[in-house]
Write a protein that holds these residues in place. Sequence first.
Motif, PDB file in Angstrom:
ATOM      1  N   TYR A 127       0.774  -1.050  -0.111  1.00  0.00           N
ATOM      2  CA  TYR A 127       0.003  -0.048  -0.149  1.00  0.00           C
ATOM      3  C   TYR A 127       1.024   1.252  -0.012  1.00  0.00           C
ATOM      4  O   TYR A 127       0.498   2.213  -0.848  1.00  0.00           O
ATOM      5  N   THR A 130       2.443   1.701  -3.297  1.00  0.00           N
ATOM      6  CA  THR A 130       1.510   2.167  -4.257  1.00  0.00           C
ATOM      7  C   THR A 130       1.313   3.484  -4.029  1.00  0.00           C
ATOM      8  O   THR A 130       1.253   4.148  -5.165  1.00  0.00           O
ATOM      9  N   ILE A 159     -10.562   1.652   0.866  1.00  0.00           N
ATOM     10  CA  ILE A 159      -9.100   0.940   0.228  1.00  0.00           C
ATOM     11  C   ILE A 159      -8.227   0.320   1.141  1.00  0.00           C
ATOM     12  O   ILE A 159      -7.311  -0.777   0.920  1.00  0.00           O
ATOM     13  N   PRO A 171      -4.782  -5.258  -5.335  1.00  0.00           N
ATOM     14  CA  PRO A 171      -3.689  -4.279  -5.114  1.00  0.00           C
ATOM     15  C   PRO A 171      -2.476  -4.516  -5.702  1.00  0.00           C
ATOM     16  O   PRO A 171      -1.504  -3.598  -5.949  1.00  0.00           O
ATOM     17  N   GLN A 354     -13.817  -5.330  -4.141  1.00  0.00           N
ATOM     18  CA  GLN A 354     -12.291  -5.056  -4.198  1.00  0.00           C
ATOM     19  C   GLN A 354     -12.047  -4.616  -5.603  1.00  0.00           C
ATOM     20  O   GLN A 354     -10.702  -4.077  -5.718  1.00  0.00           O
ATOM     21  N   VAL A 357     -10.346  -0.578  -6.112  1.00  0.00           N
ATOM     22  CA  VAL A 357      -8.870  -0.222  -6.203  1.00  0.00           C
ATOM     23  C   VAL A 357      -8.645  -0.067  -7.764  1.00  0.00           C
ATOM     24  O   VAL A 357      -7.277   0.399  -7.802  1.00  0.00           O
ATOM     25  N   HIS A 361      -7.134   5.462  -7.194  1.00  0.00           N
ATOM     26  CA  HIS A 361      -6.379   6.440  -7.081  1.00  0.00           C
ATOM     27  C   HIS A 361      -6.301   7.461  -8.397  1.00  0.00           C
ATOM     28  O   HIS A 361      -5.490   8.172  -8.336  1.00  0.00           O
TER      29      HIS A 361
END
Length: 439
Positions: A127, A130, A159, A171, A354, A357, A361
């Motif tokens: 995470y 990322t 998230i 992810p 899920q 994600v 972003h």
Amino acid sequence: MAGGVRRKTPGAPAPLWGKLQTLWQDKHLVLFKTEYTLLVVSVLWLLEIGINVWVIQKVAYTEIDWKAYMDEVEGVINGTYDYTELKGDTGPLVYPAGFVYIFTALYYITSHGVNIRLAQYIFAAFYLITLLLVFRIYNRTKKVPPYVFFFVCCASYRIHSIFVLRLFNDPVAMMLLFAAVNLFMDGYWTVGCGIYSLAVSVKMNVLLFAPGLLFLLLSEFGLIRTIPKLSLCAGIQFLLGLPFLMENPIGYLGRAFDLGREFMFKWTVNWRFLPEMLFLNRNFHLLLLAVHLLALLLFAFRRWKRPGESIFDLLKEPGKRKSPPQENSVDQIVLILFTSNFIGMCFSRSLHYQFYVWYFHTLPFLLWSGGVKKLAHLLRVLILGLIELSWNTYPSTNSSSAALHVCHLIILLCLWLAPPLQSAPAENPQDKPVKDKRQ
């Protein structure tokens, strides 16, 4: 003067002191001026370390797919290479070979998948990596005011849950995807294509970026020089899947790249307001695919290509085109890739929790790239909030699904109305770096 002490003449203030003075003078604008993006995201990233530790320690882990992942890779470890025989608690293995290799490593690191707490901290590291990659994109583009980044990280319950409480493979795929985007921004197209292919090998959703990437490759290199990069992507998929292809090629391709996979109505986030019969109808799926392809073609022909340039010029080498060759700017690269993925999300047959994600972003960049000037900052933040609320509503409702589609439509219309982005300024041949290093 002879024998005296030489006085220092007053000079310009030290650069650091000057920056601190400017920061103090603009303290009330730090959250709104894009030149302070690096400062704000650095603080938020450090806060995220503490937030992730707190979430792992205080919020209960929820078992959904992790045990199934471990069962699937354990089958491979035990010598089963036929994809049709690999399965876990939640069903058959439906991810490409890169997933198998990465989660096999996690299997051993976490004591055969038993050490969940260690797995959570590994995913917390994923995470944070990322976030670093995402924040670097935003710092390079400087489109989004810094206060928005609070909503990009600290404020999203869903998230954090996807990363450190559910341990999904999504992810991992997106971390690799954002690494590839950073390489594309820096001009390392070949290496970027390799990392992009690795992301696809973890989960097939990354293919939603493929139309935008193909457009950018053709724009940068023309058809002939694009083929080796596409071959690299295909070659990586072949090498990773080779052990499984040798055992049962049809089984591997059918499971790992199943484009006709059926989704369960009870898990849908985006189509809850439809009757289940229509949701499962094959004609409805074909209609969504047709609209998806039409939207991509419209954006490619009307929004992505440069004014006055024929779409067929992209097939030629840049030096042989009618208009002088121009490099794509960082803004163009990011916008085309993110828009390509967003269009796929808008017309997806189903979105599960899920899957948030896949585009979370990218949403601020898309919203602040829109062409509607009257879309105030507050309204943009409201759209982000409504999208977050839709994804946090469990189970989804007619209202939450409808609200999600309305937000998607607003963003899509804003992107359509956006003015064409300017290309990067042309470089003099003598100033241009050696191209082979950056292809």
